[in-house]
Design an enzyme around this catalytic site. Structure first.
Site, PDB file in Angstrom:
ATOM      1  N   CYS A   1     -12.632  -3.585  63.320  1.00 39.60           N
ATOM      2  CA  CYS A   1     -13.044  -4.977  63.245  1.00 39.60           C
ATOM      3  C   CYS A   1     -12.917  -5.669  64.610  1.00 39.60           C
ATOM      4  O   CYS A   1     -13.645  -5.308  65.527  1.00 39.60           O
ATOM      5  CB  CYS A   1     -12.266  -5.696  62.137  1.00 39.60           C
ATOM      6  SG  CYS A   1     -13.024  -7.266  61.710  1.00 39.60           S
TER       7      CYS A   1
ATOM      8  N   HIS B   1     -13.216  -2.346  57.447  1.00 37.19           N
ATOM      9  CA  HIS B   1     -11.774  -2.065  57.388  1.00 37.19           C
ATOM     10  C   HIS B   1     -11.480  -0.781  56.594  1.00 37.19           C
ATOM     11  O   HIS B   1     -11.338  -0.848  55.373  1.00 37.19           O
ATOM     12  CB  HIS B   1     -11.041  -3.240  56.726  1.00 37.19           C
ATOM     13  CG  HIS B   1     -10.930  -4.434  57.610  1.00 37.19           C
ATOM     14  ND1 HIS B   1      -9.908  -4.612  58.512  1.00 37.19           N
ATOM     15  CD2 HIS B   1     -11.732  -5.501  57.752  1.00 37.19           C
ATOM     16  CE1 HIS B   1     -10.071  -5.747  59.162  1.00 37.19           C
ATOM     17  NE2 HIS B   1     -11.178  -6.305  58.718  1.00 37.19           N
TER      18      HIS B   1
ATOM     19  N   VAL C   1      16.481  -0.732  45.764  1.00 33.64           N
ATOM     20  CA  VAL C   1      16.106   0.607  46.224  1.00 33.64           C
ATOM     21  C   VAL C   1      16.548   0.844  47.674  1.00 33.64           C
ATOM     22  O   VAL C   1      17.121   1.890  47.994  1.00 33.64           O
ATOM     23  CB  VAL C   1      14.563   0.791  46.166  1.00 33.64           C
ATOM     24  CG1 VAL C   1      14.181   2.209  46.539  1.00 33.64           C
ATOM     25  CG2 VAL C   1      14.033   0.443  44.794  1.00 33.64           C
ATOM     26  N   ASP C   2      16.289  -0.125  48.547  1.00 37.03           N
ATOM     27  CA  ASP C   2      16.492   0.125  49.978  1.00 37.03           C
ATOM     28  C   ASP C   2      17.956   0.401  50.317  1.00 37.03           C
ATOM     29  O   ASP C   2      18.266   1.394  50.971  1.00 37.03           O
ATOM     30  CB  ASP C   2      15.986  -1.068  50.809  1.00 37.03           C
ATOM     31  CG  ASP C   2      14.524  -1.380  50.527  1.00 37.03           C
ATOM     32  OD1 ASP C   2      13.831  -0.499  49.982  1.00 37.03           O
ATOM     33  OD2 ASP C   2      14.084  -2.499  50.837  1.00 37.03           O
ATOM     34  N   SER C   3      18.843  -0.500  49.876  1.00 39.76           N
ATOM     35  CA  SER C   3      20.242  -0.280  50.249  1.00 39.76           C
ATOM     36  C   SER C   3      20.786   0.973  49.564  1.00 39.76           C
ATOM     37  O   SER C   3      21.607   1.700  50.124  1.00 39.76           O
ATOM     38  CB  SER C   3      21.096  -1.504  49.919  1.00 39.76           C
ATOM     39  OG  SER C   3      21.128  -1.754  48.533  1.00 39.76           O
ATOM     40  N   SER C   4      20.284   1.285  48.357  1.00 42.98           N
ATOM     41  CA  SER C   4      20.777   2.472  47.651  1.00 42.98           C
ATOM     42  C   SER C   4      20.364   3.751  48.377  1.00 42.98           C
ATOM     43  O   SER C   4      21.164   4.674  48.554  1.00 42.98           O
ATOM     44  CB  SER C   4      20.233   2.525  46.218  1.00 42.98           C
ATOM     45  OG  SER C   4      20.506   1.325  45.551  1.00 42.98           O
TER      46      SER C   4
ATOM     47  N   SER D   1      23.095  -3.627  47.082  1.00 41.79           N
ATOM     48  CA  SER D   1      22.608  -4.762  46.302  1.00 41.79           C
ATOM     49  C   SER D   1      22.143  -4.325  44.920  1.00 41.79           C
ATOM     50  O   SER D   1      21.808  -5.161  44.088  1.00 41.79           O
ATOM     51  CB  SER D   1      21.429  -5.396  47.029  1.00 41.79           C
ATOM     52  OG  SER D   1      20.329  -4.504  46.986  1.00 41.79           O
ATOM     53  N   GLY D   2      22.069  -3.020  44.690  1.00 45.61           N
ATOM     54  CA  GLY D   2      21.475  -2.536  43.446  1.00 45.61           C
ATOM     55  C   GLY D   2      20.003  -2.217  43.647  1.00 45.61           C
ATOM     56  O   GLY D   2      19.371  -1.579  42.829  1.00 45.61           O
TER      57      GLY D   2
ATOM     58  N   GLU E   1      -8.808   0.741  56.296  1.00 47.82           N
ATOM     59  CA  GLU E   1      -7.446   0.743  55.745  1.00 47.82           C
ATOM     60  C   GLU E   1      -7.359   0.065  54.392  1.00 47.82           C
ATOM     61  O   GLU E   1      -6.378   0.207  53.668  1.00 47.82           O
ATOM     62  CB  GLU E   1      -6.489   0.059  56.736  1.00 47.82           C
ATOM     63  CG  GLU E   1      -6.622  -1.462  56.872  1.00 47.82           C
ATOM     64  CD  GLU E   1      -7.742  -1.907  57.815  1.00 47.82           C
ATOM     65  OE1 GLU E   1      -8.651  -1.089  58.066  1.00 47.82           O
ATOM     66  OE2 GLU E   1      -7.702  -3.058  58.269  1.00 47.82           O
TER      67      GLU E   1
END
Ligand code: XMP
Length: 507
Positions: free
Chosen positions: A79, A167, A224-227, A221-222, A169
């Site tokens: 683009c 585009h 996904v990322d921190s786990s 934190s419970g 993507e």
């Protein structure tokens, strides 16, 4: 050395998507501001120039030095990227007669060109630009057209430089993956060696080297990322990692207990801290949304800091920061709509070195890494949940009683989504406790109780969202169960607002 594609970001909303699509092809890539190309990095095998909100004529338009890229490594302009290459070579870019936005179809394709390999005539592509290339320099060759756009794609002869005005993507571009694969694999020679397994191996090695015998603390934190960050670090340094999971009293029903059990099952060294009373005290009588967020954010930092100081010789603070949080933003407006409490604050206060093992991953990659690490599916596919928890879903002031009511209603909604097989097709769901009461009738009794709103949205990254068309029968069932079982609620509504203009959370 990990080979990579560089995506130069000229500020388009779809730049991150380019990154995700390249990663989906198994190729590692990094998104870098338009003027920060790493010329000294010999692991770069190709560069993609993104779109932009600007026109090439704009005084403020982002520009980059192309002479050090073109002819040295393969270049693909998308683009604005394509228009910028054409314009700076003497081509003409003009405002399109009507702003071109939406579906178009490739009518003419030069199949001899490597970028167009296996792309079918008639393939749908997605256009989104106010300008269009109306003439190209003599050394440029058109390799695809649509009915409205003669130069939908071009190649610069004698060098490995291409441009596409659509585009690839965007998921609506049917041939997008094929086109990006042609560029990344065939043209740049990408080995497609970026997998969850290779990421885990190299990251575990790197973490062991950097951390040695140092002690690390991480806030769970419970989510996904921190786990996933915790399980990855646990694999690298085992008992030198201590995790702290703070209950601020505004988690979902039984979540503190259940998640703690999950973590222990994963072999993590976790300290669960029930600080709910402290939070309820600090929040008493506070109604203003931003103040609630600030109080919870500060409270979380205080509790975490206090607990971490009880541990000896901690040198590192680990966080589950992921790539979208790190990409240097070219946001042009920069307005704060809501302050997300888990971004920032903690590292400054604690004076520890920061360890962010997921900082190069997109969300779907974090999930793949989690699966590869053997984590249970329910932890991996969990809906996002805001750091301040149910506090931003209780309008007005917060009391333990209101939290209890909301936990019960939320539990019914989420459990029903799971039971009816709808949970995984929803990006995020929850219940909001409204600050109004309304009249109802139960048996022969008049009631005057609270209303709740159900919210369920589809999204890819939380930046935009649409409400989910949940079946009426399902909504009826959930509404009945909430009104019958949750004491204090006599009315259920369904939130049918999209983001924008609404947001996902109500506060
Ligand atoms: P909004 O309400 O801004 O939410 O449309 C977008 C996404 O962000 C989540 N959210 C938060 N997440 N800390 C978080 O970790 C926060 O303070 C916070 N506030 C909102 C929200 O749940 C949604 O997924």
């Amino acid at each position: 050395m990990q080979e990579k594609i560089i995506i130069l970001d000229f500020g388009s909303q779809t730049t991150q998507l380019i990154g995700r699509r390249v990663r989906e092809l198994g190729e590692y890539c990094e998104i870098i501001p338009y003027n920060k190309f790493p010329y000294d990095d010999s692991s770069v095998i190709g560069v993609i120039l993104s779109g932009s909100p600007f026109s090439v004529y704009d005084e403020k338009a982002f520009r980059t030095e192309l002479s050090r890229l073109r002819g040295h490594i393969p270049v693909l302009g998308i683009c604005y990227g394509a228009q910028f290459i054409a314009y700076t070579s003497g081509g003409t870019v003009e405002p399109a007669p009507s702003r071109e936005y939406g579906r178009a179809h490739l009518t003419e394709i030069d199949h001899a060109d490597p970028l167009m390999k296996d792309i079918e005539r008639g393939a749908q592509v997605w256009m989104s630009h106010g300008d269009t290339i109306t003439s190209i320099p003599a050394s440029f060759k058109t390799i695809a057209s649509t009915a409205e756009v003669p130069v939908a794609a071009y190649r610069v002869e004698g060098e490995k430089t291409w441009g596409v005005q659509f585009h690839p993507e965007v998921y609506h571009s049917e041939c997008g993956t094929q086109l990006l694969r042609n560029f990344v694999v065939d043209i740049c020679g990408g080995r497609q060696d970026w997998t969850a397994e290779s990421f885990i191996d190299s990251t575990v090695r790197e973490l062991r080297r950097t951390l040695g015998d140092d002690k690390v603390v991480l806030g769970l934190s419970g989510g996904v990322d921190s786990s996933v960050a915790a399980v990855l670090l646990n694999r690298a340094i085992g008992k030198n990692l201590t995790c702290i999971f703070v209950d601020h009293g505004m988690l979902r029903k039984d979540e503190f207990r259940n998640v703690l059990k999950d973590y222990e099952g994963l072999g993590l060294n976790v300290i669960g801290v029930d600080a709910s009373e402290e939070f309820f005290t600090n929040l008493a009588g506070v109604t203003e949304p931003e103040r609630k967020r600030k109080i919870i954010g500060k409270g979380f930092i205080d509790v975490f800091d206090r607990e971490a100081h009880k541990l000896k010789d901690v040198k590192w603070l680990a966080q589950g920061t992921i790539y979208p949080d790190c990409i240097e933003s070219l946001s042009i407006t920069g307005t704060t709509i809501k302050s997300h409490h888990n971004v920032g604050g903690l590292p400054e206060k604690m004076n520890l070195s920061l360890c962010e093992p997921l900082r190069l991953l997109f969300k779907d990659e974090v999930r793949r890494v989690g699966r590869q690490l053997g984590m249970p599916e329910h932890l991996i596919t969990r809906h996002p949940f805001p750091g301040p928890g149910l506090a931003v879903r209780i309008l007005g002031d917060i009391t333990p009683e209101k939290v209890r009511i909301l936990q019960e209603a939320d539990d019914i909604f989420i459990r029903s989504l799971r039971e009816d097989g709808l949970y995984d097709s929803v990006w995020q769901a929850g219940v909001i406790l409204l600050s109004v009461q309304s009249v109802g009738v139960m048996g022969d009794e008049r009631t005057y109780e609270r209303a709740v709103a159900l919210r369920a949205v589809t999204s890819t990254d939380g930046m935009t969202a649409d409400w989910v068309h949940l079946p009426y029968e399902f909504l009826a069932k959930v509404s009945n169960e909430i009104i019958n079982k949750v004491k204090g609620v006599n009315r259920v509504c369904y939130d049918i607002s999209s983001k924008p203009p609404a947001t996902i959370e109500w506060e």
